[in-house]
Design a protein around this motif. Structure first.
Motif, PDB file in Angstrom:
ATOM      1  N   ASP A 118       0.841  -1.208   0.000  1.00  0.00           N
ATOM      2  CA  ASP A 118       0.000   0.000   0.000  1.00  0.00           C
ATOM      3  C   ASP A 118       0.868   1.248   0.000  1.00  0.00           C
ATOM      4  O   ASP A 118       0.611   2.212  -0.750  1.00  0.00           O
ATOM      5  CB  ASP A 118      -0.928   0.005   1.211  1.00  0.00           C
ATOM      6  CG  ASP A 118      -1.957  -1.108   1.157  1.00  0.00           C
ATOM      7  OD1 ASP A 118      -2.170  -1.655   0.049  1.00  0.00           O
ATOM      8  OD2 ASP A 118      -2.539  -1.440   2.209  1.00  0.00           O
ATOM      9  N   ASP A 120       3.922   1.520  -1.002  1.00  0.00           N
ATOM     10  CA  ASP A 120       4.642   1.653  -2.272  1.00  0.00           C
ATOM     11  C   ASP A 120       3.779   2.350  -3.329  1.00  0.00           C
ATOM     12  O   ASP A 120       4.273   3.203  -4.084  1.00  0.00           O
ATOM     13  CB  ASP A 120       5.057   0.258  -2.772  1.00  0.00           C
ATOM     14  CG  ASP A 120       6.081  -0.396  -1.874  1.00  0.00           C
ATOM     15  OD1 ASP A 120       6.711   0.341  -1.088  1.00  0.00           O
ATOM     16  OD2 ASP A 120       6.251  -1.626  -1.942  1.00  0.00           O
ATOM     17  N   GLN A 121       2.492   2.004  -3.383  1.00  0.00           N
ATOM     18  CA  GLN A 121       1.598   2.647  -4.346  1.00  0.00           C
ATOM     19  C   GLN A 121       1.377   4.117  -3.990  1.00  0.00           C
ATOM     20  O   GLN A 121       1.310   4.982  -4.887  1.00  0.00           O
ATOM     21  CB  GLN A 121       0.261   1.901  -4.385  1.00  0.00           C
ATOM     22  CG  GLN A 121       0.354   0.492  -4.932  1.00  0.00           C
ATOM     23  CD  GLN A 121       0.934   0.470  -6.346  1.00  0.00           C
ATOM     24  OE1 GLN A 121       0.555   1.280  -7.206  1.00  0.00           O
ATOM     25  NE2 GLN A 121       1.859  -0.451  -6.595  1.00  0.00           N
ATOM     26  N   GLN A 122       1.261   4.407  -2.705  1.00  0.00           N
ATOM     27  CA  GLN A 122       1.098   5.800  -2.284  1.00  0.00           C
ATOM     28  C   GLN A 122       2.328   6.620  -2.661  1.00  0.00           C
ATOM     29  O   GLN A 122       2.210   7.785  -3.088  1.00  0.00           O
ATOM     30  CB  GLN A 122       0.864   5.860  -0.777  1.00  0.00           C
ATOM     31  CG  GLN A 122      -0.460   5.283  -0.327  1.00  0.00           C
ATOM     32  CD  GLN A 122      -0.587   5.254   1.179  1.00  0.00           C
ATOM     33  OE1 GLN A 122       0.204   5.853   1.892  1.00  0.00           O
ATOM     34  NE2 GLN A 122      -1.603   4.540   1.667  1.00  0.00           N
ATOM     35  N   GLN A 125       2.234   7.283  -6.415  1.00  0.00           N
ATOM     36  CA  GLN A 125       1.250   8.319  -6.726  1.00  0.00           C
ATOM     37  C   GLN A 125       1.784   9.690  -6.327  1.00  0.00           C
ATOM     38  O   GLN A 125       1.607  10.681  -7.051  1.00  0.00           O
ATOM     39  CB  GLN A 125      -0.055   8.018  -6.002  1.00  0.00           C
ATOM     40  CG  GLN A 125      -1.146   9.050  -6.260  1.00  0.00           C
ATOM     41  CD  GLN A 125      -2.421   8.737  -5.497  1.00  0.00           C
ATOM     42  OE1 GLN A 125      -2.498   7.724  -4.799  1.00  0.00           O
ATOM     43  NE2 GLN A 125      -3.417   9.592  -5.632  1.00  0.00           N
TER      44      GLN A 125
END
Length: 402
Positions: A118, A120-122, A125
């Protein structure tokens, strides 16, 4: 040769019988008299023995001079000098752990790694948002520079120039905000590596590979506990009346159940300088060196504090004290083996012994465990001493044999 007269023979026979009867009577009288005398003596000895046994038997000892041996024994609790429960700072799954319980670690050693999909995706983004904000800021900068150049020729209104300049400032602020967000997430990603905060020992491991972890201490138990056990703290609750006698720097010795024949030296480091209303004690902290790791944090210890001795005080067993309506008293035995109850003043209670500041003399014979209801004038028998009646009987028997 003439024969004796029959009558004479008969008279001689009567005299012999009479003499034999007299002798028998005398012997019987002697036997009866001896029996009565022996019985009377036995009865007298039995009466003396019974009277002696009827007296309370007490153990006595003189009071001890406690000027050179004053101490206070209290239970204590051992704690690590430094103890850090380590929680996950970011949510995710445990990828790997490196140290188990009992392992020695150095500051900065990697204890475990956490997979953070999670986060890593934040972070991805946030980096995209930063690129957009930087592009908008660059375009706004170019536009503002052009309008500022046109504003010098009076071809455009000053209001339009100010709007373009303000838009540049807003776009630059948005870019800075995006940059700060990226930096925050990068720092959070760094917490995916769980490291030791100081040199010590891993005293707990509560996770395993693949375990789901949540961020913060309120979400679950700690993943690891690292403790510095080279020195230990000893928490001690000192009764209020002894607190002034235990200043910082007071020496102490402590022992633990697992090493009954070994003692350790400790020293009072600090006092809470407050009295607990619940227990009436002052919390004090001692330090003890533990280079070999023999003392275990969380364990029990018996602590003896070396207190300054009070001058001119005598110590007696705590069991010798009598507390009743007359106050605090101690029973002593006089020269006539009779009880003398003396009022005393208590200086300090040291547990098994107590210090008496007044009321006793050094040569008093103090009753260690006075019987119930003892009063002055009660006749007693000293434990280990032979009763006077038996002594007199033994002397009489010795003299009669001599």
């Amino acid at each position: 040769m003439s024969q004796p007269d029959p009558v004479s023979r008969k008279r001689g026979s009567y005299r012999g019988l009479r003499l034999a009867g007299v002798v028998a009577v005398v012997i019987a009288v002697v036997v009866v008299a001896h029996g009565l005398i022996v019985r009377a003596a036995e009865s007298s000895r039995l009466r003396d023995w019974t009277d002696a046994q009827a007296l309370p038997t007490v153990a006595v000892n003189p009071p001890a001079n406690s000027a050179n041996a004053s101490g206070l024994e209290l239970p204590g609790r051992l704690e690590a000098f430094k103890r850090a429960p380590i929680y996950a700072r970011v949510p995710g799954y445990v990828k790997d752990w490196k140290y188990d319980i009992g392992a020695k670690v150095k500051a900065g050693d990697l204890l475990a790694e956490v997979e953070t999909p999670d986060l890593d995706q934040q972070l991805a983004q946030a980096r995209a948002d930063l690129a957009t904000a930087q592009a908008n800021a660059n375009l706004s900068r170019i536009t503002a520079q052009r309008w500022q150049a046109l504003g010098k020729t009076s071809l455009v209104a000053k209001q339009d120039v100010d709007e373009k300049t303000g838009d540049l400032a807003a776009k630059q602020a948005a870019a800075n905000s995006a940059q700060a967000n990226v930096a925050r997430l990068v720092a959070m990603k760094g917490f995916a590596r769980i490291t030791a905060p100081f040199d010590g020992i891993v005293t707990a491991r509560n996770t395993d590979i693949g375990a789901l972890v949540n961020a913060g201490s309120s979400a679950g138990s700690e993943l690891f506990v690292v403790s510095d056990t080279q020195r230990l703290r000893v928490n001690l609750a000192v009764p209020q009346n002894y607190a002034p006698s235990v200043p910082p720097g007071t020496k102490a010795t402590l022992s633990v159940p697992e090493y009954p024949n070994k003692t350790y030296t400790a020293e009072v480091e600090a006092s809470s300088q407050a009295i607990s209303a619940a227990s009436g004690t002052t919390q004090m902290q001692l330090l003890v060196d533990n280079p070999d790791g023999e003392l275990l944090p969380g364990g029990y210890a018996s602590v003896r504090l070396d207190l300054k001795a009070h001058a001119k005080v005598l110590s007696v067993p705590a069991s010798a004290l009598i507390v009743n309506a007359n106050g605090l008293t101690v029973a002593t035995v006089g020269a006539d083996d009779k009880i003398v109850v003396k009022p005393v003043t208590l200086a300090r209670d040291l547990g098994k012994t107590v210090e008496i500041s007044s009321g006793l003399a050094a040569d008093d014979r103090v009753v260690e465990n006075p019987p119930d209801g003892v009063v002055s004038g009660t006749q007693v028998r000293i434990a280990g001493a032979q009763p006077k009646g038996q002594v007199a009987a033994a002397e009489k028997g010795k003299n009669s044999k001599g």
